[in-house]
Design an enzyme around this catalytic site. Structure first.
Site, mmCIF file in Angstrom:
data_model
loop_
_atom_site.group_PDB
_atom_site.id
_atom_site.type_symbol
_atom_site.label_atom_id
_atom_site.label_comp_id
_atom_site.label_asym_id
_atom_site.label_seq_id
_atom_site.Cartn_x
_atom_site.Cartn_y
_atom_site.Cartn_z
ATOM 1 N N CYS A 1 0.853 -1.169 0.154
ATOM 2 C CA CYS A 1 0.062 -0.079 0.061
ATOM 3 C C CYS A 1 1.004 1.308 0.006
ATOM 4 C CB CYS A 1 -1.026 0.131 1.188
ATOM 5 S SG CYS A 1 -0.399 -0.673 2.557
ATOM 6 N N HIS B 1 -3.019 6.171 4.704
ATOM 7 C CA HIS B 1 -1.400 6.265 5.135
ATOM 8 C C HIS B 1 -1.080 7.701 4.429
ATOM 9 C CE1 HIS B 1 -1.475 2.130 5.946
ATOM 10 N NE2 HIS B 1 -0.826 1.677 5.108
HETATM 11 N N1 LIG Z 1 -4.864 -3.860 4.886
HETATM 12 C C1 LIG Z 1 -4.227 -3.303 3.746
HETATM 13 O O1 LIG Z 1 -4.093 -1.936 3.989
HETATM 14 C C2 LIG Z 1 -3.694 -3.903 2.845
HETATM 15 C C3 LIG Z 1 -2.907 -3.025 1.571
HETATM 16 C C4 LIG Z 1 -2.213 -3.765 0.520
HETATM 17 C C5 LIG Z 1 -2.359 -5.161 0.568
HETATM 18 N N2 LIG Z 1 -2.707 -5.885 1.715
HETATM 19 C C6 LIG Z 1 -2.669 -7.381 1.662
HETATM 20 O O2 LIG Z 1 -4.104 -7.789 1.276
HETATM 21 C C7 LIG Z 1 -4.423 -8.920 1.849
HETATM 22 C C8 LIG Z 1 -5.826 -8.758 2.969
HETATM 23 O O3 LIG Z 1 -5.622 -7.547 3.543
HETATM 24 P P1 LIG Z 1 -6.881 -7.477 4.955
HETATM 25 O O4 LIG Z 1 -6.227 -6.414 5.667
HETATM 26 O O5 LIG Z 1 -7.994 -7.480 4.380
HETATM 27 O O6 LIG Z 1 -6.526 -8.974 5.668
HETATM 28 P P2 LIG Z 1 -7.428 -9.659 6.944
HETATM 29 O O7 LIG Z 1 -8.262 -8.569 7.720
HETATM 30 O O8 LIG Z 1 -6.608 -10.215 7.761
HETATM 31 O O9 LIG Z 1 -8.270 -10.432 6.180
HETATM 32 C C9 LIG Z 1 -7.867 -11.497 5.542
HETATM 33 C C10 LIG Z 1 -9.056 -12.476 4.851
HETATM 34 O O10 LIG Z 1 -8.575 -13.540 4.192
HETATM 35 C C11 LIG Z 1 -9.155 -14.610 4.329
HETATM 36 N N3 LIG Z 1 -8.020 -15.607 4.267
HETATM 37 C C12 LIG Z 1 -6.995 -15.901 5.123
HETATM 38 N N4 LIG Z 1 -6.199 -16.843 4.754
HETATM 39 C C13 LIG Z 1 -6.950 -17.528 3.704
HETATM 40 C C14 LIG Z 1 -6.849 -18.836 3.010
HETATM 41 N N5 LIG Z 1 -5.545 -19.567 3.062
HETATM 42 N N6 LIG Z 1 -8.050 -19.000 2.195
HETATM 43 C C15 LIG Z 1 -8.844 -18.317 1.990
HETATM 44 N N7 LIG Z 1 -9.166 -17.185 2.679
HETATM 45 C C16 LIG Z 1 -8.119 -16.753 3.645
HETATM 46 C C17 LIG Z 1 -9.461 -14.611 5.930
HETATM 47 O O11 LIG Z 1 -10.606 -15.457 6.116
HETATM 48 P P3 LIG Z 1 -11.613 -15.672 7.427
HETATM 49 O O12 LIG Z 1 -12.149 -14.612 7.363
HETATM 50 O O13 LIG Z 1 -12.225 -16.946 7.189
HETATM 51 O O14 LIG Z 1 -10.422 -15.494 8.367
HETATM 52 C C18 LIG Z 1 -10.013 -13.024 5.804
HETATM 53 O O15 LIG Z 1 -11.543 -12.901 5.371
HETATM 54 C C19 LIG Z 1 -3.213 -9.125 2.784
HETATM 55 O O16 LIG Z 1 -2.332 -10.326 2.019
HETATM 56 C C20 LIG Z 1 -2.440 -8.026 3.115
HETATM 57 O O17 LIG Z 1 -1.078 -8.200 3.118
HETATM 58 C C21 LIG Z 1 -3.339 -5.276 2.409
#
Ligand SMILES: NC(=O)c1ccc[n+]([C@@H]2O[C@H](COP(=O)([O-])OP(=O)(O)OC[C@H]3O[C@@H](n4cnc5c(N)ncnc54)[C@H](OP(=O)(O)O)[C@@H]3O)[C@@H](O)[C@H]2O)c1
Length: 379
Positions: free
Chosen positions: A135, A253
């Site tokens: 991000c 951010h």
């Molecule tokens: N947050 C940010 O600002 C941001 C920015 C850029 C990139 N990212 C990337 O985007 C991704 C998601 O971010 P987030 O903030 O939304 O994360 P989060 O709040 O931790 O949510 C993760 C989601 O992914 C699901 N999940 C995890 N492992 C899985 C698997 N093996 N198979 C299927 N579903 C799975 C979880 O399922 P359950 O609901 O069943 O637990 C949950 O719904 C991460 O890789 C992060 O590094 C995030």
């Protein structure tokens, strides 16, 4: 006719991908949502059925990807994470096109790492997997791109001020718990944070530690900004030195940048370049005389006096993290506070803000998919 899209992960990023598909107009006949377990989920008043993939690979799980043209990965990262478990198998078995928000494949050779405004052309008809950058890297690259086109960049020194949602929904929930525990009579009282999320309490503090520490003293987040930015610009001579800091902000951010160019550049030119490319690149310049600000000119600034040889000036406008929550800015990169660095030639200081869940993640991947449809690579 539209495409069939899958979204793996229903945390803040997955939910925003769902919203962006509709808001940005990616034509989809179907949007299939996945998480580790099945559930019904309310997104803005709409009940969505979420399919359960489990936490490990299974043939039954893989079958759920059948028929999808594109799959957006917004799950957890790492060996047992969503993209590592499913993406390559979904490509090999069903020919799905995968776009990943996580960091697992970003620096791999042969994997395009794309910010559509900068390098959409690295995707070819042979591409089946695209990584979306960190991000903090995305907003940095968007803001630098029109400046880089004018004068090559030698060095970027960046300090970030990153929202807790950058870690995911667990960090947002933990910050809310800390806020609830605040005692207005004694602000020094520990609030009971979860050290598995951030090592230190985040409310009433700033924490210069994002992701793991590496052998050179930098954190992985800081090195992601270096290596990802170089890959996106295709320029290994550009130096990027980052200090990344978690701040008690829910979404958005901010970055403070010092950028040294190889040719002539100053604050006025930078503002012009950003304004000229505003529509094409999604950049908003908020760096004008702040005539509408209550209290303008800055209270206590004596108009005709001088301080350290400088005259007082009228107050200027600037973007802050709260601004990206406004509807009109959520998919954009806001820049301001552009100043010439008086200690170095052709060097600029500026400030840049963006929504980490939107342009820092969901907006970027949906724009990538739209770019692929436009190029006839999917759909
Ligand atoms: N947050 C940010 O600002 C941001 C920015 C850029 C990139 N990212 C990337 O985007 C991704 C998601 O971010 P987030 O903030 O939304 O994360 P989060 O709040 O931790 O949510 C993760 C989601 O992914 C699901 N999940 C995890 N492992 C899985 C698997 N093996 N198979 C299927 N579903 C799975 C979880 O399922 P359950 O609901 O069943 O637990 C949950 O719904 C991460 O890789 C992060 O590094 C995030």
């Amino acid at each position: 006719m539209g495409i069939k899209a899958g979204v793996v992960g229903v945390g803040p990023v997955g939910q925003n991908i769902y919203r962006c598909i509709h808001e940005l107009g990616l034509q989809c006949d179907e949007i299939r949502m996945f998480a580790t377990s099945a559930r019904e989920m309310d997104v803005d008043g709409e009940m969505l059925s979420v399919l359960g993939l489990g936490t490990e690979y299974s043939d039954e799980g893989l079958k759920l990807f059948e028929g999808l043209d594109v799959v957006f990965f917004a799950g957890r990262e790492g060996e047992k994470g969503a993209a590592k478990t499913w993406a390559m198998k979904a490509i090999d078995t069903y020919g799905c096109f995968c776009i990943d928000n996580g960091s697992d494949f970003r620096l791999d050779q042969g994997i395009p790492l794309i910010v559509p405004e900068v390098n959409m052309d690295v995707a070819t008809s042979d591409t089946r997997f695209i990584a979306s950058p960190n991000c903090s890297t995305i907003q940095l690259c968007v803001a630098l791109s029109p400046l880089y086109a004018k004068a090559k960049i030698k060095r970027v020194i960046v300090s970030s001020y990153q929202a807790v949602s950058g870690y995911g929904r667990d960090a947002q929930a933990d910050m809310v718990q800390q806020l609830k525990a605040l005692d207005p009579e004694d602000l020094s009282k520990p609030l009971g944070h979860d050290p598995g999320i951030f090592r230190k309490q985040i409310v009433l503090d700033c924490v210069p530690h994002i992701d793991s520490f590496m052998d050179n003293g930098y954190t992985k987040e800081e090195l992601k900004m270096r290596y990802e930015t170089r890959k996106i610009f295709g320029d290994d001579t550009m130096d990027v030195v980052a200090t990344t800091v978690r701040v008690p902000v829910d979404i958005g951010h901010a970055e403070s940048l010092n950028v040294e160019f190889d040719g002539p550049m100053n604050a006025e030119t930078a503002r012009e370049l950003w304004r000229e490319s505003s529509e094409e690149l999604g950049i908003v310049v908020i760096d004008d005389l702040a005539k509408d600000t209550p209290g303008w000119p800055t209270p206590g600034s004596p108009k005709d006096a001088t301080w350290a040889g400088h005259k007082y000036a009228d107050e200027r406008s600037y973007p802050t993290q709260a601004d990206v929550l406004k509807g009109e800015y959520k998919n954009l990169v806001l820049v301001g506070r552009a100043r010439d660095d008086y200690s170095r030639e052709n060097t600029l200081n500026f400030w840049c803000v963006s929504d980490n869940l939107r342009k820092g993640a969901a907006t970027n991947v949906v724009q990538i998919a739209m770019g692929l449809v436009k190029r006839g690579i999917i759909g």
